[in-house]
Design an enzyme around this catalytic site. Structure first.
Site, PDB file in Angstrom:
ATOM      1  CE  LYS A  96      -2.744  12.408   4.112  1.00 24.38           C
ATOM      2  NZ  LYS A  96      -2.022  13.501   3.480  1.00 24.38           N
TER       3      LYS A  96
ATOM      4  CG  HIS B 163      15.009   6.920   2.279  1.00 23.51           C
ATOM      5  ND1 HIS B 163      15.087   5.871   3.163  1.00 23.51           N
ATOM      6  CD2 HIS B 163      14.659   6.373   1.084  1.00 23.51           C
ATOM      7  CE1 HIS B 163      14.809   4.743   2.519  1.00 23.51           C
ATOM      8  NE2 HIS B 163      14.540   5.014   1.268  1.00 23.51           N
TER       9      HIS B 163
ATOM     10  NE  ARG C 255       9.462   4.603   1.516  1.00 28.54           N
ATOM     11  CZ  ARG C 255      10.225   4.428   0.440  1.00 28.54           C
ATOM     12  NH1 ARG C 255       9.693   4.182  -0.730  1.00 28.54           N
ATOM     13  NH2 ARG C 255      11.535   4.488   0.555  1.00 28.54           N
TER      14      ARG C 255
ATOM     15  NE  ARG D 198      14.747   0.090  -6.107  1.00 27.05           N
ATOM     16  CZ  ARG D 198      15.396  -0.029  -7.266  1.00 27.05           C
ATOM     17  NH1 ARG D 198      16.689  -0.028  -7.302  1.00 27.05           N
ATOM     18  NH2 ARG D 198      14.729  -0.162  -8.385  1.00 27.05           N
ATOM     19  CB  THR D 199      12.775   0.963   0.752  1.00 24.67           C
ATOM     20  OG1 THR D 199      13.454   1.868  -0.116  1.00 24.67           O
ATOM     21  CG2 THR D 199      13.101   1.317   2.186  1.00 24.67           C
TER      22      THR D 199
END
Lengths: 439, 333
Positions: free
Chosen positions: B86, B136, B108, B58-59
Site C-alpha cells: 500500500k 465517500h 478509492r 458503480r462508483t
C-alpha cells in the site's frame, strides 16, 4: 592524577542527595570528586585544572532513559547503537536501556553480548540491554533469563508486544523476582487492540480510523498487578498512556504490589487530535489519547504513581513513515527532544520543580533497573548533563544525530538546551556553536 | 465556492454554501444528461485518472461516465488491493501521476486518509471516491441531491440512517452534509457498530430501527458487510436481518411519502427487504443517475478553470510542499 575538571558556576541539582545550589562540580579520573569545597584538596589545588564555565546553566547527573529502541542488530537502516547513543548524548542522556525487539530479538546470550560489545566499541552513552521474556518474542517459551541477566541484561521485556499469556507472565515474574529485575510490560490486550491504529474516541470516529480503546492497556495493567501480587515479582509498566491505567497502578502501589511505571513526553503534550490530517508522525503505540488521559498522566507523574520518565525512542526510516497513516509503522523518536519537552510539559506549568523533574530522569529510572549512577555521590562515575532550562531552541529533525526523523514536534520551540553531556568524565556532546556560559 | 479548493476529500470540510453550490451545479448537469447528446466540452483537454485500489463497479463507472460527459480524457487503474504494497505504491503512483501531467485524480483506497496523502503530494486535484471507513463525499452529495430534488429542501427533514455506522464512509459523508444543511439525522444499528462518541456528529442515536423510523422523511440503508469485519461485531446475517433489516412493516412508522435510499450494492433480504428495495418509496436507481450529475459538478467545480486558459501541464515544483498538519482540503496554489 590526570588533569581534573571543574564545571564551574552552574546550579547543581542532585536530587538523590537533596542538593540544589550554585557550586563547582569537580571531576577527577572519570569520577565525581566532589562539590565545591567538599572536593579533595589535591584535586582543587592541582596545577592543571581544566575549567568549563557554565554560569546560568543547570548541572545534573546524566539523564537516564530506560526505554529506547537502538535497532541493532538487524535494523541498521533505522538506527545503530552508534547513532542512537549519539542522539542520546545530544539529548543529555548518558545511560539508555535498549529494547530487545531487534532482528533477531535479544533472546540469547550471544545477542546480549553483541549489544554490550557494540556499545563499548561505538557507544556515546552507557547501554544496558533488556532481554526478551520469550524466545523470538513469540510469547510461548521463556528465554534463559538468568543467563541473559548474567550476560548483562538488566530486565526482560517483549516490548512492542505484550506478554499475552498470563501463565507465562506469572512464571516470568516468579523467575525474575528472585533476581531482583523487573519484567517490563508493553501492556496492551491484543484482542482489544485488534487492528486499531489510533486512540478510540471522537477523533478516530471522525477520521474513520480503527480505534484502540484505552482499556486495551488498562486490562493488562490490572492483570499484571494481580500477577505481581501473586508472585511478589516486579512489573514495570512501559509507556503508560491511559488515565485508567494510572488509577490501577496507584491502587497497586498502595497495596504494596511491586509495580513501577514510566510514560513518554508525547503523552503529556499531545492528544489524539494530533492525528488530524492523517500525519503518520503522530502514529505510535500506545496511541495518543484524550485530554482527560493526558491530564491524568501529568497528575500521576506529579504524585509519583508514574515513577520515571522515558522516551520510547523508536526510529523509523523516512520511507517507512512517508505513507498513508494505515501503512506507516508505529513509533516516534524521542531522545533529542525529551528534556525540552519534559521541561515544557511539567516544569513550565509548575507541575514539578526542576529538581523533581531530574529525579524522574535520573535516580528513579536507575532504581527501577538497579543501574549505577543517577547521583553526584563522590566516587560515582562522572556522568554529567549541563543544560540551560531557560534557553529556547527549535526542533529540526534534519539536525538530529538519530537516523530517525519521525517526530511530531518538528518546528516546536522548546526550553532546555543541552550544553554539555559527559559519560565517565568524557565529553559525549558539546555543541561548538553554543558558548557554555550564555549570560 | 468549491472553485477555491484543489481537492474534495470529505464533506466535513465543506461549508453549507459550498454544498449548495455543488448541488445547484449538479442540477445543471442533471439537465445535460437528459439531452439527446449528453455531453459538454467543459473539461476538454484535461485528463482524469481513476485510481481504484479497492474493487468498485458503480462508483468507478459513474466517475468515468461523468468525466467523459465533460469531455475529459480518462485513464483507469484498478487493483484488488491485496496485491499492492500500500504505502510504497501510493507514493510511486503519486510520482507517476505527476510525471504524466494528469489534472485530476479520483481515488478509492482501503486506507482512511490515503486521498489526503495524495493531495499533500500532488498538484493535481484529488477527489476522494471512498477512503477506508472515512468518507465517500460524492456518495453523500448524490444522496443529498436526490433528497433535495424529491423534497425541494434539506433543512428540517428527518433522515434515518440504518446499519453499520462505524465502518460506513457513506454514513459519515451523509451525516456531515445533511447536518450542515439543517436536516435532523437519526442513526440506528448494532451497538457494536456504533463508533465512539458518535453523538458528537450532532445526530440522535436511536435504540432500534423502529424508533429511528418514526416520522422519517428519508431512510438511508447501509450495506452490511459482516465478511469484511473481524467476526466479533455481530453474530450472523440472519440475526442482523431480523433485528436491523428494513421491512415494509417497519417502514410504516415513517412518513407516508418517505423515500428509501441505499448506496448499493444491496443485500436483498438482509439490510433491505425485497419489497422495500423495489417498492414505491425506493429511489435507489435515481441515486445512480444523479450520481453522474453530482460527479460532473464536482469535477467541473474543481478543474473547470484549468480547461479555460491555464496551461495544460503545471510545472509547480513539488519540494516546497508542506506535509504536516494540513487541513484535508487545500486551497489551490
Amino acid at each position: 592524577m590526570a588533569s581534573p575538571l571543574c564545571i564551574r558556576g552552574g546550579r547543581v541539582l542532585d536530587p538523590a542527595r537533596g542538593i540544589d545550589r550554585v557550586q563547582d562540580l569537580w571531576i577527577a579520573d572519570g569520577r565525581i570528586a566532589g562539590l565545591g569545597e567538599d572536593a579533595p584538596a589535591d584535586v582543587r589545588s592541582h596545577p592543571q585544572v581544566e575549567v568549563i564555565p557554565v554560569q546560568g546553566a543547570v548541572i545534573c547527573p546524566g539523564l537516564v532513559d530506560i526505554h529506547v529502541h537502538l535497532r541493532e542488530p538487524g535494523q541498521e537502516e533505522r538506527e545503530t547503537i552508534e547513532t542512537g547513543t549519539r542522539a542520546a548524548a545530544r539529548g543529555g542522556f548518558t545511560t539508555v536501556a535498549c529494547m530487545p525487539n531487534t532482528a533477531p530479538p535479544l533472546d540469547d546470550r550471544p545477542r546480549i553480548e553483541y549489544v554490550v560489545r557494540r556499545a563499548r566499541e561505538s557507544g556515546h552513552a552507557r547501554v544496558f540491554p533488556i532481554a526478551a521474556v520469550t524466545r523470538g518474542q513469540m510469547g510461548e517459551t521463556l528465554t534463559e533469563i538468568e543467563d541473559l541477566i548474567e550476560a548483562g541484561a538488566v530486565a526482560v521485556s517483549d516490548d512492542g508486544k505484550p506478554v499475552r499469556n498470563a501463565e507465562i507472565m506469572r512464571r516470568a515474574l516468579e523467575l525474575t523476582g528472585r533476581l531482583g529485575v523487573p519484567v517490563i510490560q508493553h501492556a496492551e490486550d491484543p484482542d482489544l487492540k485488534g487492528d486499531g491504529v489510533m486512540h478510540e474516541g471522537w477523533t478516530s470516529t471522525r477520521l474513520g480510523m480503527r480505534g484502540i480503546p484505552d482499556v486495551a492497556e488498562s486490562v493488562m495493567v490490572a492483570r499484571d498487578a494481580l500477577l505481581a501480587e501473586l508472585t511478589n515479582g516486579h512489573v514495570h509498566v512501559a509507556h503508560v498512556s491511559a488515565a485508567r491505567s494510572t488509577e490501577i497502578i496507584r491502587r497497586a502501589k498502595a497495596r504494596g504490589i511491586r509495580m513501577t511505571a514510566e510514560t513518554a513526553p508525547h503523552y503529556l503534550l499531545l492528544t489524539d487530535e494530533a492525528v488530524q490530517g492523517y500525519d503518520p508522525r503522530a502514529k505510535m503505540n500506545p496511541p495518543l489519547r484524550s485530554a482527560r488521559d493526558r491530564d491524568a498522566l501529568i497528575e500521576a507523574v506529579v504524585d509519583g504513581t508514574i515513577d520515571c520518565l522515558a522516551t520510547d525512542h523508536a526510529p523509523h526510516t523516512e520511507i517507512e513513515k512517508d505513507s498513508d497513516f494505515d501503512s506507516a509503522p508505529f513509533g516516534i523518536v524521542g531522545l533529542e527532544t525529551a528534556l525540552g519537552l519534559y521541561v515544557k510539559a511539567l516544569v513550565e506549568p509548575k507541575h514539578l520543580s526542576l529538581s523533581e523533574l531530574i529525579l524522574r530522569l535520573t535516580v528513579n529510572p536507575c532504581k527501577i533497573l538497579g543501574l549505577p549512577g543517577g547521583t553526584f555521590e563522590p566516587g560515582s562515575p562522572a556522568d554529567v548533563t549541563v543544560f540551560d532550562p531557560s534557553r529556547r531552541w527549535t526542533v529540526r529533525a534534519s539536525e538530529f544525530a538519530s537516523m530517525g526523523r519521525n517526530t511530531p514536534f518538528e518546528g516546536w520551540e522548546l526550553p532546555g538546551q543541552v550544553l554539555l553531556t559527559m559519560v565517565g568524565g568524557r565529553v559525549t556532546y558539546r555543541p561548538d556553536a553554543v558558548p557554555a556560559s550564555a549570560r | 465556492m468549491i472553485g477555491t479548493r484543489k481537492d474534495l476529500l470529505g464533506l466535513e470540510d465543506l461549508s453549507a454554501e459550498e454544498l449548495v453550490s455543488i448541488l445547484d451545479t449538479a442540477r445543471t448537469f442533471r439537465e445535460v444528461l437528459d439531452r439527446p447528446i449528453p455531453k459538454v466540452p467543459s473539461l476538454r483537454g484535461l485528463t482524469a485518472a481513476n485510481l481504484f485500489f479497492e474493487a468498485s463497479t458503480r462508483t468507478r463507472l459513474s466517475f468515468e461516465l461523468a468525466e467523459k460527459r465533460l469531455s475529459a480524457d480518462t485513464v483507469n487503474f484498478q487493483t484488488s488491493g491485496s496485491s499492492v504494497s500500500k504505502g510504497e505504491s501510493l507514493k510511486d503512483t503519486a510520482r507517476n501521476i505527476e510525471a504524466m501531467g494528469i489534472h485530476l485524480v479520483v481515488i478509492r483506497h482501503q486506507a482512511s486518509g490515503a486521498p489526503h496523502y495524495l493531495a499533500r503530494n500532488l498538484d493535481a486535484g484529488v477527489i476522494n471516491a471512498g477512503d477506508g471507513t472515512h468518507e465517500h463525499p460524492t456518495q453523500g452529495l448524490l444522496d443529498i441531491f436526490t433528497v433535495r430534488e424529491r423534497r425541494g429542501k434539506i433543512a428540517g427533514l428527518r433522515v434515518a440512517i440504518i446499519g453499520d455506522i462505524m465502518h460506513s464512509r457513506v454514513a459519515r459523508s451523509n451525516i456531515w452534509g445533511l447536518t450542515k444543511l439543517g436536516a435532523a439525522v437519526t442513526i440506528a444499528g448494532p451497538p457494536t457498530m456504533m463508533p465512539a462518541e458518535v453523538e458528537r456528529f450532532g445526530v440522535t442515536v436511536a435504540r432500534s430501527v423502529d424508533e429511528a423510523m418514526e416520522g422519517a422523511d428519508v431512510v438511508n440503508i447501509l450495506r452490511i458487510q459482516l465478511e469484511r469485519q473481524r467476526g466479533t461485531l455481530y453474530p450472523s446475517l440472519r440475526e442482523y436481518a431480523r433485528v436491523y433489516g428494513v421491512t415494509s412493516e417497519r417502514l410504516k412508522r415513517a412518513k407516508p411519502d418517505v423515500i428509501v435510499m441505499h448506496p448499493g450494492p444491496m443485500n436483498r433480504g438482509v439490510e433491505i427487504a425485497q419489497d422495500v428495495a423495489d417498492g414505491k418509496h425506493s429511489v435507489i436507481l435515481e441515486q445512480v443517475t444523479n450520481g453522474v450529475a453530482v460527479r460532473m459538478a464536482v469535477l467541473y467545480l474543481l478543474a473547470g478553470h484549468k480547461a479555460q486558459g491555464e496551461p495544460p501541464v503545471e510545472n509547480v515544483p513539488t519540494e516546497a510542499k508542506q506535509t504536516h498538519g494540513e487541513p484535508s482540503l487545500h486551497p489551490r496554489r
